[in-house]
Structures are given as C-alpha cells and as structure tokens.
Scaffold this motif. Sequence first.
Motif, PDB file in Angstrom:
ATOM      1  N   ARG A  78       0.833  -1.204   0.000  1.00 33.46           N
ATOM      2  CA  ARG A  78       0.000   0.000   0.000  1.00 33.46           C
ATOM      3  C   ARG A  78       0.872   1.260   0.000  1.00 33.46           C
ATOM      4  NH1 ARG A  78      -3.490  -1.311   3.485  1.00 33.46           N
ATOM      5  NH2 ARG A  78      -5.373  -1.283   2.217  1.00 33.46           N
ATOM      6  N   LYS A  79       1.953   1.253   0.773  1.00 32.21           N
ATOM      7  CA  LYS A  79       2.857   2.408   0.829  1.00 32.21           C
ATOM      8  C   LYS A  79       3.536   2.643  -0.525  1.00 32.21           C
ATOM      9  CE  LYS A  79       3.984   2.292   5.798  1.00 32.21           C
ATOM     10  NZ  LYS A  79       2.779   2.673   6.279  1.00 32.21           N
ATOM     11  N   VAL A  80       3.900   1.569  -1.215  1.00 35.16           N
ATOM     12  CA  VAL A  80       4.468   1.698  -2.560  1.00 35.16           C
ATOM     13  C   VAL A  80       3.432   2.331  -3.485  1.00 35.16           C
ATOM     14  CG1 VAL A  80       5.308   0.423  -4.576  1.00 35.16           C
ATOM     15  CG2 VAL A  80       6.095  -0.207  -2.281  1.00 35.16           C
ATOM     16  N   ARG A  81       2.208   1.888  -3.381  1.00 38.56           N
ATOM     17  CA  ARG A  81       1.109   2.448  -4.188  1.00 38.56           C
ATOM     18  C   ARG A  81       0.946   3.936  -3.917  1.00 38.56           C
ATOM     19  NH1 ARG A  81      -4.407   3.511  -4.003  1.00 38.56           N
ATOM     20  NH2 ARG A  81      -5.541   2.904  -5.886  1.00 38.56           N
ATOM     21  N   GLU A  82       0.969   4.324  -2.648  1.00 35.13           N
ATOM     22  CA  GLU A  82       0.831   5.742  -2.280  1.00 35.13           C
ATOM     23  C   GLU A  82       1.970   6.575  -2.863  1.00 35.13           C
ATOM     24  OE1 GLU A  82       0.549   5.553   2.000  1.00 35.13           O
ATOM     25  OE2 GLU A  82      -1.501   4.741   1.913  1.00 35.13           O
ATOM     26  N   GLU A  83       3.204   6.050  -2.802  1.00 39.14           N
ATOM     27  CA  GLU A  83       4.343   6.753  -3.388  1.00 39.14           C
ATOM     28  C   GLU A  83       4.167   6.905  -4.897  1.00 39.14           C
ATOM     29  OE1 GLU A  83       7.191   8.354  -2.509  1.00 39.14           O
ATOM     30  OE2 GLU A  83       6.553   8.206  -0.422  1.00 39.14           O
ATOM     31  N   ALA A  84       3.727   5.843  -5.560  1.00 39.59           N
ATOM     32  CA  ALA A  84       3.511   5.904  -7.008  1.00 39.59           C
ATOM     33  C   ALA A  84       2.463   6.963  -7.345  1.00 39.59           C
ATOM     34  CB  ALA A  84       3.095   4.535  -7.546  1.00 39.59           C
ATOM     35  N   LEU A  85       1.379   6.988  -6.585  1.00 39.90           N
ATOM     36  CA  LEU A  85       0.343   8.007  -6.809  1.00 39.90           C
ATOM     37  C   LEU A  85       0.901   9.409  -6.597  1.00 39.90           C
ATOM     38  CD1 LEU A  85      -2.743   6.359  -5.069  1.00 39.90           C
ATOM     39  CD2 LEU A  85      -2.595   7.016  -7.485  1.00 39.90           C
ATOM     40  N   ASN A  86       1.621   9.607  -5.507  1.00 42.08           N
ATOM     41  CA  ASN A  86       2.179  10.925  -5.190  1.00 42.08           C
ATOM     42  C   ASN A  86       3.182  11.403  -6.220  1.00 42.08           C
ATOM     43  OD1 ASN A  86       0.661  11.109  -2.843  1.00 42.08           O
ATOM     44  ND2 ASN A  86       2.287  10.282  -1.547  1.00 42.08           N
ATOM     45  N   ARG A  87       3.906  10.485  -6.826  1.00 37.83           N
ATOM     46  CA  ARG A  87       4.964  10.834  -7.776  1.00 37.83           C
ATOM     47  C   ARG A  87       4.503  10.770  -9.231  1.00 37.83           C
ATOM     48  NH1 ARG A  87      10.594   9.433  -5.546  1.00 37.83           N
ATOM     49  NH2 ARG A  87      10.289   9.252  -3.305  1.00 37.83           N
ATOM     50  N   GLY A  88       3.269  10.373  -9.471  1.00 39.08           N
ATOM     51  CA  GLY A  88       2.767  10.286 -10.846  1.00 39.08           C
ATOM     52  C   GLY A  88       3.384   9.151 -11.646  1.00 39.08           C
ATOM     53  N   ILE A  89       3.747   8.064 -10.986  1.00 38.86           N
ATOM     54  CA  ILE A  89       4.373   6.918 -11.638  1.00 38.86           C
ATOM     55  C   ILE A  89       3.289   5.953 -12.125  1.00 38.86           C
ATOM     56  CG2 ILE A  89       5.812   4.870 -11.223  1.00 38.86           C
ATOM     57  CD1 ILE A  89       7.353   6.680  -9.188  1.00 38.86           C
ATOM     58  N   THR A  90       3.459   5.460 -13.325  1.00 38.49           N
ATOM     59  CA  THR A  90       2.503   4.512 -13.889  1.00 38.49           C
ATOM     60  C   THR A  90       2.595   3.189 -13.147  1.00 38.49           C
ATOM     61  OG1 THR A  90       2.751   5.549 -16.057  1.00 38.49           O
ATOM     62  CG2 THR A  90       1.748   3.374 -16.009  1.00 38.49           C
ATOM     63  N   PHE A  91       1.440   2.685 -12.682  1.00 44.75           N
ATOM     64  CA  PHE A  91       1.416   1.435 -11.928  1.00 44.75           C
ATOM     65  C   PHE A  91       0.068   0.762 -12.096  1.00 44.75           C
ATOM     66  CE2 PHE A  91      -0.803   4.201  -9.052  1.00 44.75           C
ATOM     67  CZ  PHE A  91      -1.704   3.380  -8.396  1.00 44.75           C
ATOM     68  N   THR A 131      14.284   6.945  -9.454  1.00 49.21           N
ATOM     69  CA  THR A 131      13.071   7.319  -8.723  1.00 49.21           C
ATOM     70  C   THR A 131      12.433   6.102  -8.072  1.00 49.21           C
ATOM     71  OG1 THR A 131      12.682   9.137 -10.276  1.00 49.21           O
ATOM     72  CG2 THR A 131      10.804   8.422  -8.933  1.00 49.21           C
ATOM     73  N   LEU A 132      12.314   5.008  -8.817  1.00 48.31           N
ATOM     74  CA  LEU A 132      11.712   3.794  -8.259  1.00 48.31           C
ATOM     75  C   LEU A 132      12.548   3.222  -7.119  1.00 48.31           C
ATOM     76  CD1 LEU A 132      10.465   1.973 -11.492  1.00 48.31           C
ATOM     77  CD2 LEU A 132       9.118   3.289  -9.857  1.00 48.31           C
ATOM     78  N   ARG A 133      13.859   3.297  -7.257  1.00 48.86           N
ATOM     79  CA  ARG A 133      14.734   2.771  -6.199  1.00 48.86           C
ATOM     80  C   ARG A 133      14.556   3.534  -4.892  1.00 48.86           C
ATOM     81  NH1 ARG A 133      20.257   1.705  -9.579  1.00 48.86           N
ATOM     82  NH2 ARG A 133      19.770  -0.431 -10.170  1.00 48.86           N
ATOM     83  N   GLU A 134      14.228   4.822  -4.992  1.00 55.58           N
ATOM     84  CA  GLU A 134      14.070   5.639  -3.787  1.00 55.58           C
ATOM     85  C   GLU A 134      13.067   5.038  -2.811  1.00 55.58           C
ATOM     86  OE1 GLU A 134      13.165   9.669  -4.920  1.00 55.58           O
ATOM     87  OE2 GLU A 134      15.030   9.861  -6.049  1.00 55.58           O
ATOM     88  N   PHE A 135      12.031   4.376  -3.318  1.00 56.51           N
ATOM     89  CA  PHE A 135      11.028   3.839  -2.405  1.00 56.51           C
ATOM     90  C   PHE A 135      10.803   2.327  -2.537  1.00 56.51           C
ATOM     91  CE2 PHE A 135       8.735   5.371  -6.095  1.00 56.51           C
ATOM     92  CZ  PHE A 135       7.741   4.441  -6.308  1.00 56.51           C
ATOM     93  N   THR A 136      11.652   1.633  -3.324  1.00 59.08           N
ATOM     94  CA  THR A 136      11.541   0.170  -3.391  1.00 59.08           C
ATOM     95  C   THR A 136      12.826  -0.531  -2.949  1.00 59.08           C
ATOM     96  OG1 THR A 136      12.217   0.079  -5.720  1.00 59.08           O
ATOM     97  CG2 THR A 136       9.835   0.239  -5.266  1.00 59.08           C
ATOM     98  N   LYS A 137      13.869   0.217  -2.650  1.00 57.95           N
ATOM     99  CA  LYS A 137      15.161  -0.416  -2.329  1.00 57.95           C
ATOM    100  C   LYS A 137      15.126  -1.250  -1.050  1.00 57.95           C
ATOM    101  CE  LYS A 137      16.975   3.710  -0.135  1.00 57.95           C
ATOM    102  NZ  LYS A 137      17.821   4.850  -0.332  1.00 57.95           N
TER     103      LYS A 137
END
Length: 143
Positions: A78-91, A131-137
């Motif tokens: 859920r936290k990864v999803r929230e980060e993706a939404l906040n950053r405008g990342i396609t998911f 960018t993805l590594r910032e919140f998936t590492k």
Amino acid sequence: MTQLPDENQKRYIAVLSKKMDIGRSFNVLGHLSVALSNKLDSTATQYVDYIDADGSCHPNMSHYPFIVLKGDNSNKIRKVREEALNRGITFTDFTNTMIEGGSLAQQQRTRETAEADLEYLGICLFGDTQTLREFTKKFSLYK
C-alpha cells in the motif's frame, strides 16, 4: 541495428506479497504485467526482437529490466502504491477482491470494499530507475 537508450535508465518493478503461494504469485504477476503494459504509451518503453543463429525471431522482449521483489505484507505494498500516486508513476495493483469469481463479481466486490480494507497482493510499476529505487530499495528480491 537501431540505437537503443540506456537500458538502466528505466525499469519495471513488481512487488508481490510473500504471503501467497507460488501459483497465486504467478497469477497475480501475470495480471499485473498485462495490465501495466496496457497502460503504457508505446513511446514510454522499448521492445526488441531477438534473432537466433538460425534466423528465428523471439519477438517483442522488453529492453528494460523487469525486477520482482517480495513484500512482507499488504501495508508495505500500500505504501508503494501511495508513493507511485504521489509521484505520478505509472502502476497497477492487485488486491484480494480480484481473486474469486469472474471479472464482474470481482469488480463488484472491489466497489463494496473501502480502500483501507483492501489487502494488496501485488503492485507493478514502470518508470525511472533512480526514482523507483528511492522507495523500493528496502524490498528484497523475490526468490
């Protein structure tokens, strides 16, 4: 041969719940992959054909890496999803309401469930590697 962009500048990342058995994990990953590829603009990603020594074509493989990670639980996904939404990342994501019955029953069950009550089983993202590594590492490789 066509000049390709640096293959490390972008990537696909899937995070799957470690609570699923291997069969369910493959099913979720398949749904996530198909859904994400449908969301991407054809200019956002790059696909290549591989030609073997006999001239047979192995078509349309991603030029960019596809990394599969393991998430401890729904809240971490859920936290990864929230980060993706906040950053405008396609998911795209997959929840427990998408398991039983057909697509119509699954859609109905999802409509009747508050977001906070959804159990996230997986998420798949595409974007800039750094960018993805910032919140998936913090996730480990799925093994």
